[in-house]
Design a protein around this motif. Structure first.
Motif, short mmCIF file in Angstrom:
data_model
loop_
_atom_site.label_atom_id
_atom_site.label_comp_id
_atom_site.label_asym_id
_atom_site.label_seq_id
_atom_site.Cartn_x
_atom_site.Cartn_y
_atom_site.Cartn_z
N ARG A 64 23.57 40.36 59.17
CA ARG A 64 24.75 40.57 58.26
C ARG A 64 25.12 42.01 58.35
O ARG A 64 26.26 42.11 58.20
CB ARG A 64 24.33 40.53 56.84
N TRP A 65 24.30 43.09 58.85
CA TRP A 65 24.67 44.34 58.96
C TRP A 65 25.57 44.47 60.25
O TRP A 65 26.63 45.06 60.36
CB TRP A 65 23.40 45.35 58.99
N ALA A 66 25.02 43.78 61.27
CA ALA A 66 25.88 43.66 62.71
C ALA A 66 27.33 42.84 62.56
O ALA A 66 28.15 43.74 62.88
CB ALA A 66 25.12 43.13 63.65
N ASP A 67 27.32 41.94 61.55
CA ASP A 67 28.61 41.38 61.51
C ASP A 67 29.44 42.01 60.56
O ASP A 67 30.78 42.27 61.18
CB ASP A 67 28.14 39.83 60.55
N TRP A 68 29.09 42.48 59.50
CA TRP A 68 30.03 43.57 58.74
C TRP A 68 30.22 44.87 59.53
O TRP A 68 31.54 45.06 59.46
CB TRP A 68 29.04 43.93 57.54
N ARG A 69 29.51 45.19 60.20
CA ARG A 69 29.78 46.76 61.27
C ARG A 69 30.89 46.35 62.26
O ARG A 69 31.78 47.11 62.35
CB ARG A 69 28.58 46.94 61.80
N LYS A 70 30.98 45.04 62.94
CA LYS A 70 31.85 44.70 63.85
C LYS A 70 33.34 44.55 63.27
O LYS A 70 34.35 44.91 63.82
CB LYS A 70 31.46 43.39 64.63
N GLY A 91 45.63 37.96 55.87
CA GLY A 91 45.49 36.68 55.08
C GLY A 91 44.36 35.77 55.52
O GLY A 91 44.13 34.70 54.71
N ARG A 92 43.65 36.02 56.45
CA ARG A 92 42.82 34.94 57.17
C ARG A 92 41.42 35.16 56.85
O ARG A 92 40.74 34.45 56.86
CB ARG A 92 42.91 34.89 58.52
N VAL A 93 41.08 36.29 56.11
CA VAL A 93 39.54 36.74 55.79
C VAL A 93 39.16 35.67 54.82
O VAL A 93 39.78 35.36 53.67
CB VAL A 93 39.37 38.06 55.44
N GLY A 94 37.95 35.13 54.84
CA GLY A 94 37.30 34.30 54.01
C GLY A 94 37.75 32.81 53.86
O GLY A 94 37.59 32.14 52.98
N THR A 95 38.61 32.70 55.01
CA THR A 95 39.21 31.35 55.11
C THR A 95 38.40 30.25 55.94
O THR A 95 38.61 29.05 56.15
CB THR A 95 40.54 31.24 55.88
N GLY A 96 37.16 30.62 56.68
CA GLY A 96 36.39 30.05 57.39
C GLY A 96 36.40 30.14 58.85
O GLY A 96 35.68 29.68 59.68
N THR A 97 37.55 30.85 59.04
CA THR A 97 37.88 31.26 60.55
C THR A 97 37.06 32.58 60.77
O THR A 97 37.55 33.64 60.28
CB THR A 97 39.30 31.31 61.07
N PRO A 98 36.30 32.82 62.01
CA PRO A 98 35.64 34.15 62.03
C PRO A 98 36.90 35.03 62.65
O PRO A 98 37.99 34.65 63.36
CB PRO A 98 34.68 33.97 63.24
N PRO A 99 36.47 36.44 62.44
CA PRO A 99 37.61 37.25 63.19
C PRO A 99 37.67 37.25 64.51
O PRO A 99 36.54 36.93 65.28
CB PRO A 99 37.06 38.77 62.51
N ALA A 100 38.68 37.75 65.34
CA ALA A 100 38.77 37.76 66.58
C ALA A 100 38.55 39.00 67.27
O ALA A 100 38.62 39.90 66.41
CB ALA A 100 39.97 37.12 67.08
N VAL A 101 38.30 39.02 68.52
CA VAL A 101 38.25 40.33 69.12
C VAL A 101 39.44 41.23 69.10
O VAL A 101 40.54 40.50 69.16
CB VAL A 101 37.79 40.11 70.71
N SER A 102 39.36 42.48 68.72
CA SER A 102 40.47 43.23 68.51
C SER A 102 41.11 43.52 69.54
O SER A 102 40.73 43.42 70.82
CB SER A 102 40.07 44.45 67.78
N GLU A 103 42.40 43.83 69.50
CA GLU A 103 43.27 44.49 70.49
C GLU A 103 43.17 46.04 70.79
O GLU A 103 43.45 46.42 69.40
CB GLU A 103 44.84 43.99 70.78
N MET A 137 34.46 39.17 51.84
CA MET A 137 35.11 37.78 51.82
C MET A 137 34.75 37.10 53.33
O MET A 137 34.72 36.00 53.65
CB MET A 137 36.40 37.78 51.66
N GLY A 138 34.45 38.09 54.13
CA GLY A 138 34.17 37.75 55.49
C GLY A 138 32.62 37.27 55.79
O GLY A 138 32.39 36.64 56.79
N ARG A 139 31.87 37.53 54.79
CA ARG A 139 30.64 36.94 54.84
C ARG A 139 30.39 35.65 55.16
O ARG A 139 29.64 35.04 55.92
CB ARG A 139 29.81 37.53 53.45
N ARG A 140 31.24 34.63 54.50
CA ARG A 140 31.15 33.30 54.52
C ARG A 140 31.78 32.81 55.95
O ARG A 140 31.08 32.00 56.67
CB ARG A 140 32.20 32.43 53.33
#
Length: 787
Positions: free
Chosen positions: A202-208, A667-679, A740-743
């Motif tokens: 959870r710490w690694a997920d949040w930190r990224k 607007g995509r945080v918490g929608t079930g789609t994980p975040p993408a690698v940043s540009e 919200m990104g935890r899910r």
């Protein structure tokens, strides 16, 4: 409600015997019969092995039978849900599994994998001692139907699927549902572990997502090293050609949610299609129709819509809700010396000099701002001029208004009149026009009984004339285009119907395909007649077509299929498709060329192969040089911008803006789609390796690496971190539980865990292996379908 399969339950032993016989018949005899009309290859392949595992195997005939049974059960479950009239996504209990039972896609390749996995998992479950009773299957069927589907309705469903034989279909449904449930329960034994996310994860997920850094970088383009690559020999080029001849060029790969160009070449020539189309542009037709809009039409539109569209900004709101505090009129001379009226306590009558503490209730269905007080009511006038008092919103229920307090009557004793009580509903339904302009109720103490119309100011017609003209011209353009494009499409369809019949007859008689008539091969003949624009595309790959405006347009009738999908999957040559884009523009499209995919021989593309080989070798030289420079920078210990990259022929980039390892689209945080690698805007095509390297850099530490597509090498050093580790930990403790990104991250871990478990079960434990020849034929089939 009795079970829809009560007859089966009553005669369980008999039906089990029948089911066994039917299964044998379907596996062996049925497939032999089905293969009679097939090709010789189909008959030869019927006994060919598809897959083997510990204690089991499947040949192509058996796989074909299982696919037919699996699709039949899929049809049964879908019809069962349809009969129940429920939305399974929201109304079906979570204890009733549908995922894995309802096919997500009926494409053959996906059903094949579903069937094979079900066979292996159900056999493992049986070996582990798991069983599924007939009662449980009946209960599942009842639950899927939400206990709303009768036995007669179930029998009606069975009469309309497969071969329409109720008893045969009943046996197939029970046999396949038993396997599906065994596979489901076997996989569920791992479900609890799949939902475990450790605190460290959870710490690694949040930190990224929340940690941000900036880096300094130097760019070493691969092009600068091409001249240093020695010429290849023929054997090297031929080997390189053989490695990549089966791949298309310009491929992309999904890297952590982002599409990045792949680093390897491709020498195949991809399939390309060429389109012609007639464009009906709303903007162009609007421009042509501007002069057809008359002054009478403009004036009529203005009068009909001025209250809704042409009220001066801010005026209506100000008149309803009061002027802003800063714009309040200054108090009259001497006002400051006047004592302010104290608040009236409940049950107390206001003093004679006080302004009434309550407003008069407006009549039902009428709301208006207070009117200006006459000179005869100085107390009210003083109150209106005070900047501390706001006029009330007009949207108010009359039932909650208090009647004016009569002289000598306390505020607590005052009762609202009966008509005010009964008018509460009507007053809540104030229409838009009445809200803005209906007459106001008389103010307390006002002798006048009439109502005043609040002032409403509109934009003058002269100011909005051009706007109205364009709006009316656009409406005419849309209406004309709908009619024009329908007529043009009908004429082209008529031409194609005749030609399509000729093509079908030629295929049936194995004759040469006839040439298309001139009116199909070139649609330009409709351009002037209907005032459209005729266009042709170059031969385009599927991705190139997707990136065009015409490619993104969708079937005008249903909006279900886009032009690029139709062109590559369903449209025959010269078959018309009427499409429309989001702007309302129409496209009457036909496909006029379809170049199949081909693999050119080595001699034909030797120059191209040599260029790609040199580029691959140059990337190795760029990476080597970047590592040398990284060591020099770190050894020198000088500030990054003082190291002489320019003297070595390379560009040094100023510190980048802050970036995180992963991020969310808005607007995509918490929608079930994980975040993408940043540009990283200052750098190109960075992927997971770059992020891992950059975020693990220590102070003064320098690293060198290639970007994802190997077009450049980077020398990077950490510039700064937005937060210290202690600050990040504190932020994490404060917000992670509500993040919200935890899910999204949990679902990502669940997906990764499930895939790992499937690999462990199917490959390591069950020893599942697919026949190489079958896999090759399957890959060719997929390629043909995609082409």
């Amino acid at each position: 409600m009795s079970s829809p399969f009560r007859y089966f339950r009553k005669h369980t032993k008999v039906f089990l015997a029948v089911a066994a016989v039917l299964a044998i018949f379907i596996f062996v005899v049925g497939d032999a019969l089905n293969s009679v009309g097939g090709s010789g290859d189909d008959r030869r392949n019927a006994g060919a092995t598809v897959a083997t595992w510990n204690g089991g195997s499947l040949n192509e005939a058996q796989l074909g039978s299982l696919i037919a049974q699996r699709i039949l059960v899929n049809d049964f479950l879908r019809a069962l849900i349809g009969q129940s009239g429920i939305d399974p996504q929201y109304e079906l209990p979570t204890s009733v599994p549908l995922q894995g039972f309802i096919l997500p896609s009926e494409q053959l390749e996906q059903v094949e994998m579903d069937v094979v996995n079900t066979e292996v998992l159900s056999s493992l479950a049986t070996q582990a001692g798991m069983t599924v009773s007939d009662d449980l299957i009946n209960h599942y069927i009842e639950e899927v139907g939400s206990n709303k589907v009768s036995g007669e309705q179930v029998e009606g469903i069975l009469k309309n699927i497969g071969q329409r034989n109720v008893r045969t279909n009943e046996a197939i449904v029970f046999n396949m549902l038993r396997k599906l449930m065994l596979a489901h329960f076997y996989q569920r034994t791992y479900a609890d572990a799949s939902m475990v996310v450790l605190p460290q994860q959870r710490w690694a997920d949040w930190r990224k997502v929340n940690e941000q850094i900036s880096v300094e970088a130097a760019v070493l383009p691969v092009e600068k090293f091409l001249a240093d690559v020695p010429p290849p020999n023929a054997a090297q080029l031929l080997a390189f050609y053989n490695d990549y001849k089966d791949f298309d060029p310009g491929r992309f790969e999904n890297v952590g949610g982002r599409e990045l160009p792949v680093p390897t070449p491709g020498f195949a020539e991809p399939r390309r299609v060429k389109l012609q189309y007639l464009l009906g542009s709303v903007a162009q037709r609007t421009e042509k129709l501007l002069d057809t809009v008359t002054e009478e039409e403009i004036a009529e539109y203005y009068e009909d819509n001025k209250r809704k569209e042409f009220t001066k900004a801010g005026l209506l709101g100000d008149s309803l809700f009061g002027e802003p505090e800063m714009d309040a009129p200054a108090a009259a001379e001497g006002d400051a010396a006047k004592p302010q009226a104290p608040p009236v306590a409940e049950g107390e009558a206001p003093a004679a000099t006080d302004v009434p503490a309550v407003e008069t209730a407006p009549p039902a269905a009428e709301t208006a701002p207070p009117v200006e007080q006459p000179a005869a009511a100085p107390a009210a006038e003083e109150k209106e001029s005070s900047s501390a008092v706001r006029q009330s919103s007009p949207f108010r229920l009359a039932a909650f208004q208090t009647a004016p307090v009569e002289a000598g009557e306390s505020a607590a004793d005052a009762e609202p009149p009966a008509d005010a009580k009964t008018a509460s509903v009507a007053s809540a339904e104030v229409d838009e026009d009445a809200t803005a302009s209906d007459a106001a109720a008389p103010a307390p103490g006002d002798a006048a009984a009439g109502a005043a119309e609040p002032p409403v100011d509109y934009e003058p017609l002269e100011k909005v004339r051009d706007e109205i003209r364009k709006k009316l011209a656009t409406d005419k353009a849309v209406e004309e285009l709908e009619e024009v494009m329908s007529k043009a499409a009908a004429r082209v369809q008529t031409e194609y119907n005749t030609y399509g019949s000729e093509v079908a007859n030629a295929k049936e008689l194995k004759k040469k395909t006839p040439k298309p008539p001139a009116k199909l091969s070139d649609l330009k003949w409709l351009e002037d007649e209907y005032g459209l624009t005729y266009e042709k595309t170059a031969p385009l790959t599927v991705r190139e077509l997707f990136d065009t405006a015409v490619g993104k347009a969708r079937d005008a009738a249903s909006q279900g299929v886009s032009v690029w999908e139709a062109a590559y999957q369903s449209l025959d040559l010269y078959e018309p498709l009427l499409a429309q884009d989001l702007a309302g523009d129409y496209y009457l499209v036909t496909k006029i060329e379809d170049e199949p995919r081909r693999i050119p021989p080595f001699k034909e593309i030797r120059v191209q192969v040599e260029e790609a080989w040199k580029r691959a070798e140059a990337a190795k030289l760029a990476e080597k040089k970047a590592k040398e420079l990284a060591a020099d920078v770190e050894k020198a210990g000088t500030p990054f911008d003082q190291f002489f990259f320019a003297d070595r022929g390379f560009e040094a980039i100023k510190p980048t803006a802050f970036f995180s390892w992963r991020n969310y689209p808005v607007g995509r945080v918490g929608t079930g789609t994980p975040p993408a690698v940043s540009e990283v805007p200052e750098l190109k095509n960075v992927g997971q390796e770059f992020m891992s390297t950059a975020f693990n850099l220590g102070d003064k530490q320098v690293a060198a690496l290639l970007n994802f597509d190997r077009s450049a090498a980077y020398v990077i050093r950490l510039d700064r971190r937005q937060y210290t580790d202690d600050e990040l930990k504190q932020l994490f403790l404060e917000e992670e539980n509500a993040w919200m990104g935890r899910r999204d991250m949990m679902l990502e871990h669940l997906s990764a865990f499930t895939q790992a478990v499937e690999r462990e079960i199917l490959v390591d434990r069950a020893g599942l292996e697919f026949d190489e020849e079958w896999q090759k034929r399957r890959a060719e089939r997929i390629q043909q379908r995609q082409n």
